[in-house]
Scaffold this motif. Structure first.
Motif, PDB file in Angstrom:
ATOM      1  N   VAL A 189      -7.721  68.168 116.357  1.00  0.00           N
ATOM      2  CA  VAL A 189      -8.080  68.330 117.839  1.00  0.00           C
ATOM      3  C   VAL A 189      -9.438  69.242 117.549  1.00  0.00           C
ATOM      4  N   GLU A 190     -10.238  69.074 118.681  1.00  0.00           N
ATOM      5  CA  GLU A 190     -11.499  69.829 118.938  1.00  0.00           C
ATOM      6  C   GLU A 190     -11.652  70.944 119.740  1.00  0.00           C
ATOM      7  N   GLU A 191     -10.884  70.530 121.095  1.00  0.00           N
ATOM      8  CA  GLU A 191     -10.922  71.131 122.276  1.00  0.00           C
ATOM      9  C   GLU A 191      -9.892  72.040 122.638  1.00  0.00           C
ATOM     10  N   ALA A 192      -9.991  73.296 123.042  1.00  0.00           N
ATOM     11  CA  ALA A 192      -8.843  74.273 123.216  1.00  0.00           C
ATOM     12  C   ALA A 192      -7.810  73.557 124.293  1.00  0.00           C
ATOM     13  N   GLU A 193      -8.025  72.798 125.113  1.00  0.00           N
ATOM     14  CA  GLU A 193      -7.227  72.298 126.114  1.00  0.00           C
ATOM     15  C   GLU A 193      -6.423  71.176 125.335  1.00  0.00           C
ATOM     16  N   GLU A 194      -6.988  70.266 124.697  1.00  0.00           N
ATOM     17  CA  GLU A 194      -6.265  69.186 123.781  1.00  0.00           C
ATOM     18  C   GLU A 194      -5.412  69.934 122.971  1.00  0.00           C
ATOM     19  N   ALA A 195      -5.701  71.083 122.284  1.00  0.00           N
ATOM     20  CA  ALA A 195      -4.858  71.633 121.260  1.00  0.00           C
ATOM     21  C   ALA A 195      -3.781  72.503 122.110  1.00  0.00           C
ATOM     22  N   ARG A 196      -3.880  72.646 123.284  1.00  0.00           N
ATOM     23  CA  ARG A 196      -2.673  73.361 124.115  1.00  0.00           C
ATOM     24  C   ARG A 196      -1.644  72.492 124.248  1.00  0.00           C
ATOM     25  N   HIS A 197      -2.219  71.160 124.803  1.00  0.00           N
ATOM     26  CA  HIS A 197      -1.226  70.032 125.233  1.00  0.00           C
ATOM     27  C   HIS A 197      -0.699  69.445 123.979  1.00  0.00           C
ATOM     28  N   THR A 198      -1.389  69.287 122.765  1.00  0.00           N
ATOM     29  CA  THR A 198      -0.720  69.051 121.611  1.00  0.00           C
ATOM     30  C   THR A 198       0.410  69.962 120.950  1.00  0.00           C
ATOM     31  N   LEU A 199       0.197  71.203 121.232  1.00  0.00           N
ATOM     32  CA  LEU A 199       1.184  72.265 120.646  1.00  0.00           C
ATOM     33  C   LEU A 199       2.487  72.036 121.459  1.00  0.00           C
ATOM     34  N   HIS A 200       2.274  72.160 122.863  1.00  0.00           N
ATOM     35  CA  HIS A 200       3.475  72.069 123.477  1.00  0.00           C
ATOM     36  C   HIS A 200       4.286  70.664 123.485  1.00  0.00           C
ATOM     37  N   ARG A 201       3.510  69.665 123.076  1.00  0.00           N
ATOM     38  CA  ARG A 201       3.987  68.338 122.949  1.00  0.00           C
ATOM     39  C   ARG A 201       4.833  68.413 121.424  1.00  0.00           C
ATOM     40  N   LEU A 202       4.529  68.979 120.564  1.00  0.00           N
ATOM     41  CA  LEU A 202       5.003  69.012 119.241  1.00  0.00           C
ATOM     42  C   LEU A 202       6.277  69.934 119.433  1.00  0.00           C
ATOM     43  N   ALA A 203       6.087  70.901 120.225  1.00  0.00           N
ATOM     44  CA  ALA A 203       7.336  71.670 120.495  1.00  0.00           C
ATOM     45  C   ALA A 203       8.689  71.055 120.907  1.00  0.00           C
ATOM     46  N   LYS A 204       8.145  70.072 121.728  1.00  0.00           N
ATOM     47  CA  LYS A 204       9.505  69.293 122.455  1.00  0.00           C
ATOM     48  C   LYS A 204       9.669  67.967 121.297  1.00  0.00           C
ATOM     49  N   GLU A 205       8.900  67.827 120.389  1.00  0.00           N
ATOM     50  CA  GLU A 205       9.312  66.516 119.369  1.00  0.00           C
ATOM     51  C   GLU A 205       9.978  66.950 118.066  1.00  0.00           C
ATOM     52  N   GLU A 206      10.863  68.185 118.252  1.00  0.00           N
ATOM     53  CA  GLU A 206      11.314  68.464 116.930  1.00  0.00           C
ATOM     54  C   GLU A 206      10.352  68.808 115.720  1.00  0.00           C
ATOM     55  N   TYR A 207       9.430  69.443 115.832  1.00  0.00           N
ATOM     56  CA  TYR A 207       8.697  70.099 114.847  1.00  0.00           C
ATOM     57  C   TYR A 207       9.161  71.165 114.656  1.00  0.00           C
ATOM     58  N   ALA A 208       9.600  71.676 113.353  1.00  0.00           N
ATOM     59  CA  ALA A 208      10.103  73.033 113.122  1.00  0.00           C
ATOM     60  C   ALA A 208       9.057  73.956 112.582  1.00  0.00           C
ATOM     61  N   ILE A 209       8.008  73.496 112.133  1.00  0.00           N
ATOM     62  CA  ILE A 209       6.804  74.340 111.704  1.00  0.00           C
ATOM     63  C   ILE A 209       5.712  73.816 112.343  1.00  0.00           C
ATOM     64  N   VAL A 210       4.721  74.653 112.928  1.00  0.00           N
ATOM     65  CA  VAL A 210       3.440  73.827 113.258  1.00  0.00           C
ATOM     66  C   VAL A 210       2.344  74.883 112.622  1.00  0.00           C
ATOM     67  N   TYR A 211       1.711  74.506 111.593  1.00  0.00           N
ATOM     68  CA  TYR A 211       0.624  74.965 111.070  1.00  0.00           C
ATOM     69  C   TYR A 211      -0.566  75.016 112.040  1.00  0.00           C
ATOM     70  N   VAL A 212      -1.298  76.014 112.389  1.00  0.00           N
ATOM     71  CA  VAL A 212      -2.474  76.105 113.277  1.00  0.00           C
ATOM     72  C   VAL A 212      -3.674  76.773 112.457  1.00  0.00           C
ATOM     73  N   THR A 213      -4.837  76.306 112.491  1.00  0.00           N
ATOM     74  CA  THR A 213      -5.836  76.923 111.908  1.00  0.00           C
ATOM     75  C   THR A 213      -6.394  78.116 112.835  1.00  0.00           C
ATOM     76  N   GLU A 214      -6.576  79.211 111.958  1.00  0.00           N
ATOM     77  CA  GLU A 214      -7.040  80.440 112.519  1.00  0.00           C
ATOM     78  C   GLU A 214      -8.197  80.386 113.669  1.00  0.00           C
ATOM     79  N   GLN A 215      -9.088  79.532 113.294  1.00  0.00           N
ATOM     80  CA  GLN A 215     -10.258  79.291 114.257  1.00  0.00           C
ATOM     81  C   GLN A 215      -9.716  78.643 115.487  1.00  0.00           C
TER      82      GLN A 215
END
Length: 102
Positions: free
Chosen positions: A26-52
């Protein structure tokens, strides 16, 4: 079965695909927000996120600090570490043991 995801800019996350992790460039913060919430709902136990990327979506990351899943773990991106992952780890240890052990 739980899964593991990597969220960040394309250059930082694609190498994780070779390890069998699910990558979400992802490149945009808004896209990242939506993706993170979607991953949380889709049984992802671990989500690594780049510090940037984490800098721009810190509020969303904070929502998952007290949740069992997903564990959101900050990793350095292609430009190197910003020290955010180390700070988050130290904070988690302090909460767990009740004191600064560093």
């Amino acid at each position: 079965m739980y899964k593991i995801a990597v969220l960040g800019d394309r250059d930082s996350v694609l190498g994780f695909k070779a390890l069998g992790l699910d990558t979400f460039p992802v490149e945009e913060a808004e896209e990242a927000r939506h993706t993170l919430h979607r991953l949380a709902k889709e049984e992802y136990a671990i989500v690594y996120v780049t510090e940037q990327l984490a800098q721009s979506i810190q509020t969303e990351i904070d929502r998952y600090k007290t949740s069992v899943t997903p564990a959101v773990i900050l990793i350095p991106g292609k430009t190197g570490s910003l020290g955010l992952g180390a700070q988050a780890l130290q904070s988690a240890v302090e909460r767990a043991v009740g004191a600064d052990i560093g």
